[in-house]
Write a protein that holds these residues in place. Sequence first.
Motif, short mmCIF file in Angstrom:
data_model
loop_
_atom_site.label_atom_id
_atom_site.label_comp_id
_atom_site.label_asym_id
_atom_site.label_seq_id
_atom_site.Cartn_x
_atom_site.Cartn_y
_atom_site.Cartn_z
N ASN A 42 41.10 31.73 163.45
CA ASN A 42 42.27 31.88 162.58
C ASN A 42 43.46 31.04 163.02
OD1 ASN A 42 40.96 33.69 160.86
ND2 ASN A 42 41.55 35.47 162.10
N ASP A 68 45.16 31.36 165.78
CA ASP A 68 46.17 32.18 166.44
C ASP A 68 45.94 32.14 167.95
OD1 ASP A 68 48.01 34.03 167.28
OD2 ASP A 68 47.38 35.63 165.91
N ALA A 82 44.70 28.88 150.66
CA ALA A 82 45.90 29.69 150.86
C ALA A 82 45.61 31.16 150.65
CB ALA A 82 47.00 29.22 149.91
N GLU A 83 44.75 31.47 149.65
CA GLU A 83 44.42 32.86 149.36
C GLU A 83 43.54 33.48 150.44
OE1 GLU A 83 44.47 36.42 147.33
OE2 GLU A 83 45.58 34.59 146.83
N SER A 84 42.56 32.72 150.93
CA SER A 84 41.59 33.29 151.88
C SER A 84 42.06 33.20 153.33
CB SER A 84 40.24 32.59 151.73
OG SER A 84 40.37 31.20 151.97
N GLY A 111 45.46 31.93 154.25
CA GLY A 111 46.91 32.00 154.39
C GLY A 111 47.54 30.62 154.28
N GLU A 112 48.82 30.59 153.91
CA GLU A 112 49.53 29.33 153.70
C GLU A 112 49.65 28.51 154.98
OE1 GLU A 112 50.66 27.82 151.12
OE2 GLU A 112 50.59 29.31 149.51
N ASN A 113 49.70 29.20 156.14
CA ASN A 113 49.98 28.50 157.39
C ASN A 113 48.75 28.34 158.28
OD1 ASN A 113 52.75 28.08 156.87
ND2 ASN A 113 53.21 30.18 157.50
N HIS A 114 47.58 28.36 157.68
CA HIS A 114 46.36 28.10 158.44
C HIS A 114 46.13 26.60 158.54
CE1 HIS A 114 42.09 27.98 159.55
NE2 HIS A 114 42.26 29.21 159.99
N THR A 174 44.36 25.02 155.63
CA THR A 174 45.20 24.94 154.44
C THR A 174 46.12 23.73 154.52
OG1 THR A 174 45.19 27.36 154.34
CG2 THR A 174 46.78 26.22 152.95
N SER A 187 56.39 23.77 158.09
CA SER A 187 55.61 24.90 158.64
C SER A 187 54.99 24.54 159.97
CB SER A 187 54.51 25.30 157.64
OG SER A 187 55.05 25.72 156.42
#
Length: 954
Positions: free
Chosen positions: A499, A501, A723-725, A727-730, A733, A763
């Motif tokens: 992800n 992170d 973005a949906e699956s 997230g915008e900041n992945h 994406t 971002s």
Amino acid sequence: MVDQDIQHWQQANEIYADLTDLSVSEAIAQLHLLPHVDDQVKSLVLSLISAGQQSSHYFDEAADSYRRAIKHSCFEVGQQVGDYRLTQSLDQGGTADVFAAEKIESEVQKPVAIKLFNHPGYLSHLSDRFQIEQKILAGLSHPNIVKLYHGGHSPDGVPYMVMELVEGARSIDQFVADQKCSTRAIIRLIIQAARAVAYAHSNLVVHRDIKPSNILLDRQGTLKVVDFGIAKLLNQPKDPQKTTLLALTPNYAAPEQIKSESISVRTDIFSLAAVCLQLITGEPPLSQNRLLDACQNDEQHVHKLLKSAVKDTDLRKILYQAMQSDPNRRYRHMDSFADDLQAWIERRPITASRDSYVYRIRKFAQRRTALFVTSVALVLFALSSLVVFSWQYKKISVEVEKSRQFKQFLLNIFAAAKPEEAQSGAIDARILLAQAAENIDYATFDQAADKSELLDAIAQAYFQLGLYDRANDLWQKAIQQAEGDGSALLGLARIAVINGDAESAQQRLQQFQQSVQETQQAGQSADIWLIESAMVALNGETDKALSLARQAYNYFVANDFIQQQLTAALQVADLLYNASESKQAIEFLEQALKTGAQKLPPTHPRILAIKNNLLDLYNDVGASEQALAISEELTTQIESVFGERHPLLIDTYVATSGTYRATGNMDQATEYVEKAYRLSLKQHGTQSALTARVLNSMGVMAYVRGDLNKAIEDISKAVDMYAESLGENHPDTWEVKTNLAALLNMNHEFKRAIKLLKSVVKSQRQALGPDHKSTIYSQTILARLYGDVGDFDQATPLGESVLNSAKEALGEQHPLTVGSYFTLAKIYQKQDRLSDAIDLITGIVDPSKNRLTEDNERIITAYNTLGDLYMAQEDLKNALIYKEKSWQVAKNLLGDDAIRTLSQQLKYVEILQKNQQFDAAEKHLKIVQDRVQDHGMDDPGLQQMIEQLSKAQQ
């Protein structure tokens, strides 16, 4: 009398030289068998054997003069060796001399050291060690290990190595004396050396000659481990190297070296601990005659020295364990030794075993009568048998009950299925897993840990299927059942990395390390290295990530963990690909596949994954034949054995589409990518990252076919799906948004493209910082967009700033840095700053700066760009030179029939026409036309160029 002494020394030296390729015991036995040798000479030879490489402590001036007289080296300051001139003598050793050197006729001088073999007369039995050192250093890359640049031979056939120069080098003992280092400062230096040697161990290399003179510090205090001349490769058990007199430094050699016993990583632990002990105490760590008495007094000597000179109890324990005569009683790994030293520095508990009463009694019993030993053994046997029997009975009972509970749980899951559904194929793994995940909440187990173990197993299965959210939920439950569940914590760390992170991944790793310090299983350390590798890769530290992944891979190879080995191989290959080293990645995976195929079935998930990655890599380097062959094999295996439900099948379809696209077979390419999209929609729906990735590939296909509007439509949908699956900041994406911005720019939708990319950059700067590789990439594209719309007030400073950031953060050779050079050159070109643009691209292709080499595909673009720039300057002569270079390099790297090669050949035709060389232009144009026709290529770009050039030719 003096002359007679010199004659004795001369004879002793000659005998000693004949014995240097023997072990200690062999040398002494051979010495005693020599006829007509004076006892005084034999005594001198024994002193040489005992002194080893520390002869300066034993030779008087006469012997020293003799040694200088017989020196074999023929190299001097000022002499030329290869492309270098020797500028300063640095060291004269037993088999090699070391000089500082400078490169001849080079404006940019990088200081180097050259190590030259200095015994031409002994090449037959010593030069092998020199070659081994080159091989070993070439495979090592660590900030505390001296770097090898390349090797060669002098005109006389003498081998040499060009290495990193340790400027102002001082051996570690000299440095400690000069700086008057405290014990804590000494330990910090030893920890650095230990980590470097541990890295060598992880690459299956044992140094075997660790001593103060082989641990150097430069003017800045940077430590370097040097001289791997007698190192041993652990993955070559039949290696002919053995521990000989020449390969011994008695004050630091481990007992097994002196006794010619098995060498391992623990050999280096002993030697480094001996160095540490000498630095702390200022005294020789071992007795001088230990070669002659076969190390019988080593433990006694070490114990006495530690007791008298090392006051700190914990430090004494650490060094005592590291210098045990029995290798099995030492630390198992160099990292463990370093960890204990670090714990001592930080005043934390250490793991070193105590010099306990049990150990003392055992040693005492070994020196007493058999009656004593037998009596004690009988008592201990009686007591231990009772305890062990009770414990084993209880353990077996627990395991039987655990097995029964697991069996019943699995039967309950399958009981929910109807036979007719199973026969029709309506039940798949995900249905059964969902049933298992639901039932486990109601299942009863005697031990919470048993339930946690089962939760972990189901989570692992979900993870393998790529259903990360379900795996995450189950691992969270596993931790609730058994706090500190190590496997679950590692699983959560992996998901955090996926992800993007890194912070959460680091937190999970720390929790794991705290919870399993005592129970850590074999291989878990290497699992951690893989996760850490992925974490630092997220932060743009590619070299460190690659080093950690290789370390894990080597560990799995050494321990024959085949499945983990293949997992690590996939990660190493991905990192090599990200560093634009696709050919190295291919070689690495091909070797891993060969190894895996000997031990695993052809449809094992790891084997299939490696084949799938090879397919992508073959596409990347233009190896179309290999790509199509492995694609056919992979598709057949998956479809025939698993049907269309196997998760790799979609990836295989997408990669196969890319192969056909590269060969110009656009119909087949479109068919496969559409098959992948239909299958992904059917299995994963529209809110899946996998479906988004396939849709992105469809957009690329539309772009290649010349349908820019369709490409923008598909990739816009892919952006929304990502973005949906995710997230915008992945990161994924951001990447597809950047692709969309590039397409919008081509479609002259400049404002929309800039707005989209500015949001991405904002971002990324917040999440990753301005110097992260992803941020640098997006900023590079944004600068190019500003340039395309003529906003040079924005484009020029951003392009220059990004280039400087890339050079500082990533280095001159990094692909993103090279890309920044191209972008800034394009911006300069649009401002008619052609000379500035030419200077930038010329700097990229300059061999002395080593930014791009002839085996890097991006040099095709560099030469082509230079051709365009010179054409803009109306310098048709240089334009022709670089357009031809671009085509020739493409041909050498990709082959005559690759689409990119043919494209470059057509660009060469264009410049031939501009130079009025119509006959040559017609010849090359005809070659391209024939190849396109023979291979049935349907590439719109090629067809358009051919039509335009045919008209110009008429």
